[in-house]
Design a protein around this motif. Structure first.
Motif, short mmCIF file in Angstrom:
data_model
loop_
_atom_site.label_atom_id
_atom_site.label_comp_id
_atom_site.label_asym_id
_atom_site.label_seq_id
_atom_site.Cartn_x
_atom_site.Cartn_y
_atom_site.Cartn_z
N GLU A 10 -84.95 93.73 17.32
CA GLU A 10 -83.73 93.02 17.69
C GLU A 10 -82.57 93.45 16.81
O GLU A 10 -82.63 93.38 15.58
CB GLU A 10 -83.96 91.50 17.57
CG GLU A 10 -82.79 90.68 18.08
CD GLU A 10 -83.06 89.20 18.08
OE1 GLU A 10 -82.14 88.43 17.73
OE2 GLU A 10 -84.20 88.81 18.42
N THR A 11 -81.50 93.88 17.45
CA THR A 11 -80.29 94.28 16.74
C THR A 11 -79.18 93.26 17.05
O THR A 11 -79.14 92.71 18.15
CB THR A 11 -79.85 95.68 17.20
OG1 THR A 11 -79.68 95.68 18.62
CG2 THR A 11 -80.87 96.73 16.83
N PRO A 12 -78.29 93.00 16.09
CA PRO A 12 -78.20 93.62 14.75
C PRO A 12 -79.00 92.88 13.68
O PRO A 12 -78.78 93.13 12.48
CB PRO A 12 -76.70 93.53 14.46
CG PRO A 12 -76.29 92.24 15.12
CD PRO A 12 -77.13 92.12 16.36
N ARG A 13 -79.91 91.99 14.07
CA ARG A 13 -80.69 91.24 13.07
C ARG A 13 -81.42 92.18 12.12
O ARG A 13 -81.52 91.95 10.92
CB ARG A 13 -81.70 90.33 13.76
CG ARG A 13 -82.51 89.47 12.81
CD ARG A 13 -83.61 88.74 13.56
NE ARG A 13 -83.08 87.74 14.46
CZ ARG A 13 -82.91 86.45 14.13
NH1 ARG A 13 -83.25 86.03 12.91
NH2 ARG A 13 -82.43 85.59 15.00
N LEU A 36 -80.16 88.08 27.03
CA LEU A 36 -81.06 88.20 25.89
C LEU A 36 -80.49 89.16 24.85
O LEU A 36 -79.67 90.03 25.17
CB LEU A 36 -82.42 88.70 26.36
CG LEU A 36 -83.18 87.77 27.31
CD1 LEU A 36 -84.47 88.45 27.76
CD2 LEU A 36 -83.46 86.44 26.66
N PRO A 37 -80.93 89.03 23.59
CA PRO A 37 -80.48 89.98 22.57
C PRO A 37 -80.92 91.40 22.92
O PRO A 37 -82.01 91.61 23.46
CB PRO A 37 -81.19 89.50 21.30
CG PRO A 37 -81.58 88.09 21.57
CD PRO A 37 -81.84 88.01 23.04
N ARG A 38 -80.07 92.35 22.64
CA ARG A 38 -80.46 93.75 22.84
C ARG A 38 -81.45 94.15 21.75
O ARG A 38 -81.39 93.65 20.62
CB ARG A 38 -79.23 94.66 22.78
CG ARG A 38 -78.34 94.53 24.01
CD ARG A 38 -77.14 95.45 23.91
NE ARG A 38 -76.34 95.40 25.10
CZ ARG A 38 -76.49 96.22 26.14
NH1 ARG A 38 -77.42 97.15 26.10
NH2 ARG A 38 -75.70 96.12 27.19
N LYS A 39 -82.35 95.04 22.12
CA LYS A 39 -83.36 95.48 21.17
C LYS A 39 -83.44 97.00 21.15
O LYS A 39 -83.40 97.64 22.21
CB LYS A 39 -84.72 94.88 21.53
CG LYS A 39 -84.78 93.37 21.39
CD LYS A 39 -86.16 92.83 21.68
CE LYS A 39 -86.21 91.31 21.49
NZ LYS A 39 -87.54 90.76 21.73
#
Length: 293
Positions: free
Chosen positions: A237-240, A271-274
């Motif tokens: 998961e970005t930017p995490r 959804l978050p981009r990965k």
């Protein structure tokens, strides 16, 4: 419409005669439960390991693939997989937070301990629920889980489950057709969870664990499921997270997902981009995945 019959199923040869026998065992199963069908199939097809034990997990994974392809019809599952219910970790899954801050070379006995019994499973599940940002949920399909250990104790946990059904960037990179993907997706495994405990601060530990895991799953997966494993994948998961440990362990960065997910019907990319990373376990991985040069 039914799909073509695969030539192999979870590592074993498979043909129309086998499919007919499977359908017969499904019809005869009493009680008509998926577990009973798997037991009957193992006996009928002599689906056993080198010690003669029925390969029930491989059979259940294979039966589910055939069911999803429309080649057989399985009865509905009688027990849920826990989805929708909050997982409550046991108290013993909370290890004492003893700080570990040493050079990597000082971690004597660094190893991955495979989760093979109930106690280890409860510990793994609890660690993921307490300390991983995604929390615990059952891993899908064929899976392998490990506790990361050294002579001084516990360092974390890592787990692998079934590969994602469709990933545009991955599928383009491999170069397979939808039929090839369906036939050979079982040779791809997804690194679904990776946890280094928060009080462990060891430089390069994460990339070292990934290297150990790549070697370990190459041995453990065929031993458990009877199928050769040739490719690993993961989604960061970005930017995490920056994915630094995967790049350091020589995983390939294929770009990002669209953020839609498999259940998206609105095309809003909610959804978050990965970031998509893959790691070939064999030089001939494309041929093993059905791609003809």
């Amino acid at each position: 419409m039914d799909q073509a019959i695969p030539s192999r199923l979870c590592g074993r040869p498979f043909n129309e005669t086998d499919l007919a026998r499977l359908r017969q065992e499904i019809a005869l199963a009493q009680p008509p439960l998926r577990a009973e069908i798997a037991r009957r199939v193992c006996r009928a097809l002599e689906w056993t390991d080198i010690q003669g034990r029925p390969k029930l997990m491989s059979a259940r994974v294979g039966l589910l693939r055939l069911h999803r392809a429309g080649l057989i019809v399985l009865p509905p599952p009688t027990c849920g997989n826990g989805n929708g219910r909050r997982f409550v970790p046991r108290p013993e899954s909370r290890p004492e937070p003893i700080p570990v801050s040493v050079p990597l070379r000082a971690l004597s006995g660094l190893r991955l301990a495979r989760v093979d019994d109930r106690r280890a499973s409860q510990l793994w599940n609890g660690l993921i629920e307490r300390y991983h940002y995604l929390g615990y949920s059952p891993l899908p399909g064929a899976q392998l889980r490990y506790l990361i250990q050294w002579d001084g104790g516990l360092l974390g946990a890592i787990g692998f489950g079934a590969a994602a059904w469709k990933v545009a960037a991955r599928d383009r990179w491999i170069g397979w057709t939808p039929a090839q993907r369906q036939a050979h997706l079982g040779r791809v495994l997804n690194n679904a969870r990776f946890l280094i405990l928060p009080w462990v601060q060891v430089k390069h530990l994460a990339s070292k664990v990934l290297s150990l895991a790549a070697r370990q799953v190459s041995v453990d997966f065929p031993a458990r499921y009877g199928e050769r494993l040739v490719l690993l994948e993961t989604f960061v998961e970005t930017p995490r997270f920056a994915g630094t440990c995967y790049r350091a362990a020589n995983w390939h960065d294929l770009g990002e997902t669209t953020g839609r997910g498999k259940c998206d019907r609105t095309h809003r990319a909610a959804l978050p981009r990965k970031a998509i990373y893959v790691y070939p376990l064999a030089a001939d991985f494309r041929a093993a995945l059905g791609v003809v040069a």
